[in-house]
Scaffold this active site. Structure first.
Site, short mmCIF file in Angstrom:
data_model
loop_
_atom_site.label_atom_id
_atom_site.label_comp_id
_atom_site.label_asym_id
_atom_site.label_seq_id
_atom_site.Cartn_x
_atom_site.Cartn_y
_atom_site.Cartn_z
N CYS A 1 24.92 2.30 5.37
CA CYS A 1 25.93 2.13 6.40
C CYS A 1 25.79 0.74 6.99
CB CYS A 1 25.76 3.20 7.47
SG CYS A 1 27.24 3.44 8.42
N GLY B 1 0.79 -1.22 0.00
CA GLY B 1 0.00 0.00 0.00
C GLY B 1 0.82 1.27 0.00
#
Ligand SMILES: *Cc1c(COP(=O)(O)O)cnc(C)c1O
Length: 409
Positions: A334, A209
């Protein structure tokens, strides 16, 4: 933050592949079902009101958006991730003698991490099909991996980082003679490109959604009629016994409305949105030296553009963009303390010097011409500013052809 007021976000939002703004029409459709018609659709009393009917209306909207033959082919779930897990685990449970899975190395973590788990804990053999420098799937490797040992193929419709569209119909047709089920993670494709499941070889398809202007926490799985299916969640009889748990009624209704809007706006995606994306891309390429588009420009979502800027880091670009009120996303993450290019950039063998600076702009029907002009205006300044700090960049461009250490393994 603490005084109970929510800060109104202003600025330029170009990170729609991460999530989208809920369309106000979607919110309006949902609201009565929080307070006025809050009943459980399974209840016999009238507090359920027309909730059950409204859920079926929403199912019909998804059916139309996917071009599916029957609305019973749509199962509501909690997200794209649940849809992916349900599809793959269902196939494995339905074909227990088959111990192999085919996927690609550029899938979303929703598929990649599940496959890794199944490999380590379940003893399944995983074929991870590679891509070339443009992000195109290695069709020969795919053909070689297919056999009657394969329970399911799961290959994404379109890649979230580059927008590259895979030839899933051809891939699904190739899987058929081997009796393998074909699932596609179409989370990035649904609402952006027209689908026609009636005339498709795809058995299962996931959508979410929040990638199409509906709320977070609702998704759906398309399961072709006649496909063997085993539920992921067991319990009550919701979703015809295929997904237990009280329905997320408001989320489902929101998803239904978002699907209706997506279908009525579909023509905009390939005209207005695509034109804005192309303008942005060409504007940046013309104004900034040493950058290039990643992925397959000929088979690409109309809203996505991923540009690799050499000799700088994506995170720094995002930070400076964010200072200008512009939201985009980078192709590096990261991981374990170090900034590493994403698995998608690595899979395409994008040079380390460029993969680090890859930046994704993902538009929606809500973006405007003025926003594009603004980004084209600020981007060259940001890149120049960062390159002035780069040890690899001189007054006239890169000091010498060199790569950042470490190079890929
Ligand atoms: C966002 C995304 C998902 C995950 O969907 P959620 O609803 O956030 O779980 C899966 N696959 C792709 C390609 C995505 O972009």
């Amino acid at each position: 933050m603490t005084d109970g007021h929510i800060q109104v976000m202003t600025g330029i939002y170009m990170d729609n592949n991460a999530t989208t703004r809920v369309d106000p029409q979607v919110v309006a459709e949902m609201l009565p079902y929080f307070t006025e018609q809050f009943g459980n659709p399974s209840s016999m009393h009238s507090f359920g009101g027309d909730v059950g009917e409204k859920i079926e209306w929403a199912r019909g909207q998804i059916q139309k958006l996917l071009g599916a033959e029957h609305d019973t082919e749509i199962i509501f779930t909690s997200c794209g991730t649940e849809s992916d897990s349900t599809a793959i685990l269902s196939a494995l449970a339905a074909y227990p003698a088959r111990k192999e899975i085919i996927t690609s190395i550029v899938e979303h973590p929703a598929v990649l991490a599940l496959c890794e788990h199944l490999e380590k804990q379940g003893g399944y053999k995983i074929h991870r099909i590679g891509v070339d420098g443009k992000g195109r799937l290695d069709m020969d490797a795919y053909a070689r991996a297919l056999s009657d040992k394969v329970a399911v193929v799961s290959i994404m419709y379109a890649n979230n980082e580059t927008g590259t569209i895979f030839p899933v119909e051809a891939l699904a047709r190739m899987a058929k003679p081997h009796g393998a089920l074909f699932h596609t993670d179409a989370v990035q494709a649904v609402g952006k490109i027209p689908l026609d499941m009636k005339n498709s070889a795809i058995d299962m398809l996931s959508l979410s959604g929040h990638k199409l202007h509906a709320p977070k926490g609702v998704g759906a799985l398309y399961v072709r009629r006649g496909t063997r299916f085993r539920p992921f969640l067991r319990g009550g009889h919701q979703e015809r016994g295929r997904r237990a748990g009280t329905e997320n009624t408001t989320g489902i209704i929101g998803l239904g409305k978002a699907a209706e809007l997506a279908l009525s706006h579909m023509h905009i995606e390939n005209t207005q949105v695509k034109a804005l994306r192309n303008k942005l891309e060409q504007g940046i390429l013309a104004a900034v030296p040493n950058c290039f588009v990643t992925g397959d420009p000929d088979h690409r979502l109309p809203n996505t553009c991923n540009i690799a800027f050499e000799y700088i880091e994506g995170e720094a670009i995002l930070l400076l963009l964010s200072h200008q009120g512009i939201a985009a996303s980078s192709g590096s993450a990261c991981t374990s303390g170090a900034l590493e290019p994403s698995h998608v950039m690595r899979a395409m063998n994008i040079p380390y010097t460029a993969a680090h600076g890859s930046t994704r702009f993902s538009l929606s029907r809500e973006n405007t011409q003025a926003e594009i002009d603004r980004v084209i205006e600020v981007m060259p300044k940001i890149i120049a500013q960062l390159r002035a700090l780069s040890p690899y960049w001189g007054v006239n461009g890169p000091i010498e052809e060199r790569t950042f250490a470490p190079v890929y393994a």
